[in-house]
Design an enzyme around this catalytic site. Structure first.
Site, PDB file in Angstrom:
ATOM      1  N   HIS A 111      46.743  44.292  52.120  1.00 33.95           N
ATOM      2  CA  HIS A 111      46.278  43.344  51.100  1.00 33.95           C
ATOM      3  C   HIS A 111      47.693  43.312  50.031  1.00 33.95           C
ATOM      4  O   HIS A 111      48.201  42.369  49.847  1.00 33.95           O
ATOM      5  CB  HIS A 111      45.331  43.122  50.297  1.00 33.95           C
ATOM      6  CG  HIS A 111      45.208  42.243  49.485  1.00 33.95           C
ATOM      7  ND1 HIS A 111      45.255  42.457  47.928  1.00 33.95           N
ATOM      8  CD2 HIS A 111      44.809  41.031  49.547  1.00 33.95           C
ATOM      9  CE1 HIS A 111      45.002  41.561  47.398  1.00 33.95           C
ATOM     10  NE2 HIS A 111      44.766  40.579  48.137  1.00 33.95           N
ATOM     11  N   GLU A 165      50.688  42.037  51.860  1.00 34.13           N
ATOM     12  CA  GLU A 165      50.882  40.526  51.847  1.00 34.13           C
ATOM     13  C   GLU A 165      51.203  39.985  50.757  1.00 34.13           C
ATOM     14  O   GLU A 165      52.025  39.067  50.755  1.00 34.13           O
ATOM     15  CB  GLU A 165      49.275  40.156  52.104  1.00 34.13           C
ATOM     16  CG  GLU A 165      49.035  38.772  52.015  1.00 34.13           C
ATOM     17  CD  GLU A 165      47.862  38.107  51.545  1.00 34.13           C
ATOM     18  OE1 GLU A 165      48.142  37.290  50.437  1.00 34.13           O
ATOM     19  OE2 GLU A 165      46.553  38.761  51.636  1.00 34.13           O
ATOM     20  N   HIS A 166      50.895  40.610  49.614  1.00 32.74           N
ATOM     21  CA  HIS A 166      51.303  39.733  48.232  1.00 32.74           C
ATOM     22  C   HIS A 166      52.944  40.163  48.054  1.00 32.74           C
ATOM     23  O   HIS A 166      53.730  39.373  47.676  1.00 32.74           O
ATOM     24  CB  HIS A 166      50.718  40.727  46.934  1.00 32.74           C
ATOM     25  CG  HIS A 166      49.353  40.025  46.605  1.00 32.74           C
ATOM     26  ND1 HIS A 166      49.117  39.708  45.389  1.00 32.74           N
ATOM     27  CD2 HIS A 166      48.152  39.719  47.306  1.00 32.74           C
ATOM     28  CE1 HIS A 166      47.669  38.953  45.290  1.00 32.74           C
ATOM     29  NE2 HIS A 166      47.253  39.050  46.446  1.00 32.74           N
ATOM     30  N   GLU A 224      43.042  40.940  39.917  1.00 33.02           N
ATOM     31  CA  GLU A 224      42.355  40.443  41.318  1.00 33.02           C
ATOM     32  C   GLU A 224      41.080  40.784  41.513  1.00 33.02           C
ATOM     33  O   GLU A 224      39.963  40.248  41.777  1.00 33.02           O
ATOM     34  CB  GLU A 224      43.258  39.875  42.305  1.00 33.02           C
ATOM     35  CG  GLU A 224      42.453  39.095  43.610  1.00 33.02           C
ATOM     36  CD  GLU A 224      43.612  39.112  44.634  1.00 33.02           C
ATOM     37  OE1 GLU A 224      43.068  38.943  45.915  1.00 33.02           O
ATOM     38  OE2 GLU A 224      44.728  39.235  44.399  1.00 33.02           O
TER      39      GLU A 224
END
Length: 428
Positions: free
Chosen positions: A67, A70-71, A142
């Site tokens: 993840h 991905e960012h 987040e």
């Protein structure tokens, strides 16, 4: 380029594999204005232990690295990929799941330019210690946001009790502590291992000419040099025994009503290829027969105020795992669990009792897929990649149409009612 025609639906799917290994799937929708593209790597949050490309020994990477990667791929040395998409009128996004990471855009114009942006930014990583440390704060916020989300906590709490010793129990984003350990070198190692074109697919659906679009993609890829493709060495976790499921958990959070999540875990391996697709569709249809909003069980429990409109269910097949969830808010948590687990534990007999409703429920499921075929996003996102031998939403529809009541019984007996359940309760 191979063409698969679905004549009755008036649809066609074009597929090919480029010289570098990238799988390209094109679905023209000439009557649509919008085009949607998604580029996916077979790499997700479960893949946190593997042999890095060029290495010989397995390495355990921090939770949440897929993840995090991905960012970070959107940010380059002198620009952000989001800005480039904006210049050409496209909206872009990305997401990470347990087994995949996808990058996508939607546009009504400038398809070639936006495809180049997608291919270029995904295939040009740029990480530095400074930019990585900056991102830790953003992703940390987040994670903390989802820590306060009862629905998210209910879902991952349920999965964590089904898979307490396996990577699936870890939140896709990781934890604040785990992402703090991620370095730029870690990101490069994961990128080089999993982002080779041979481990990726590109699906484009909408207003396009297949031959022309393929020529654009090929021209882009021919300008780049990639290392030879090598088999990826993932380190799988051992299959846990049924006793390792945590049967019940209760938490208190800031909610106004109790929130229940019942999870079911499959231990047997899902069949490979199209047999796996048939198994997945059959179990999903069995759950529809038992729990959809026209079923006898749903109506009875709804009238008794045990369930309400918040009730839902889901069945998922992932690489290496398959599980189901039944969840909802209720003022009668004990009765909610008692009633639903009783149905699950007696699933074969309950399905036989609902046999007369099979054709109706099947037609409803067919209708949902036919409706989804009118969405370019649904067509692209329901491409199964290596999971079911490259099946598309059109293959799923054909499989569903061919199912009989006799087909769903062995699938349901293999998955439902075997005591492989957990109950995750959130109370006010």
């Amino acid at each position: 380029m191979n063409k698969q025609a679905y004549t009755r639906l008036g649809e066609a799917v074009y597929q090919t594999t480029l010289a570098n290994g990238l799988k390209v799937i094109l679905v023209p929708k000439p009557d649509f204005h919008k085009t949607f593209a998604v580029m996916t790597t077979d790499y997700g949050s479960m893949d946190n232990e593997f042999v890095p490309r060029g290495g010989s020994q397995p390495v355990r990477f921090p939770d949440g690295i897929a993840h995090f990667l991905e960012h970070k791929l959107f940010e380059k040395k002198d620009h952000d990929a989001f800005d480039l998409f904006g210049q050409y009128g496209a909206s872009a996004n990305a997401f990470t799941s347990f087994t995949q990471t996808s990058y996508l855009f939607a546009t009504t114009s400038k398809l070639r330019e936006n495809l180049d942006i997608l291919l270029d930014f995904v295939q040009d990583p740029y990480f530095t210690p400074a930019t990585v440390n900056k991102e830790k704060g953003i992703i940390g916020q987040e994670i903390q946001m989802y820590d306060d989300d009862p629905g998210w906590q209910s879902y991952f709490g349920m999965i964590g009790r089904l898979y307490p010793k396996e990577p699936l129990h870890i939140d896709i984003a990781g934890t604040v502590d785990s992402i703090d350990k991620i370095t730029a070198d870690d990101l490069y190692a994961a990128y080089k291992t999993f982002y080779h074109p041979g481990n990726m697919s590109l699906v484009v659906v909408g207003q396009l000419d297949p031959e022309e679009t393929l020529s654009w993609i090929t021209a882009n890829q021919d300008q780049k040099t990639f290392a030879p493709n090598e088999p990826i060495q993932r380190i799988p976790s051992p299959q846990a025994e049924p006793a390792e499921i945590i049967p019940t958990t209760t938490r208190h959070l800031t909610v106004t009503r109790p929130k229940i999540s019942i999870g079911l875990r499959g231990f047997d391996q899902v069949p490979t290829g199209r047999a796996g697709l048939k198994y997945s569709v059959a179990v999903s249809l069995a759950m529809d027969l038992l729990f959809n909003d026209t079923s006898d069980h749903y109506l009875r429990l709804y009238d008794a105020n045990v369930i309400d409109d918040s009730f839902g269910y889901d069945f998922q097949v992932q690489r290496g795992a398959h599980f189901a969830q039944l969840a909802g808010d209720t003022d009668q948590p004990e009765q909610f669990v008692k009633e639903l687990t009783a149905i699950l534990n007696d699933a074969p007999a309950q399905l036989q009792a609902a046999r007369d409703q099979f054709e109706l429920v099947k037609r409803e499921a067919i209708g949902r897929i036919v409706g989804a075929i009118n969405s370019v996003e649904a067509i692209a996102n329901q491409y199964d990649g290596p999971l079911f031998d490259g099946a598309t939403i059109f293959d799923e529809l054909a499989t569903l149409e061919g199912l009989t009541f006799a087909d769903i019984l062995p699938a349901a007996e293999a998955f439902l009612g075997q005591g492989r359940q957990t109950v995750y309760t959130i109370l006010p």
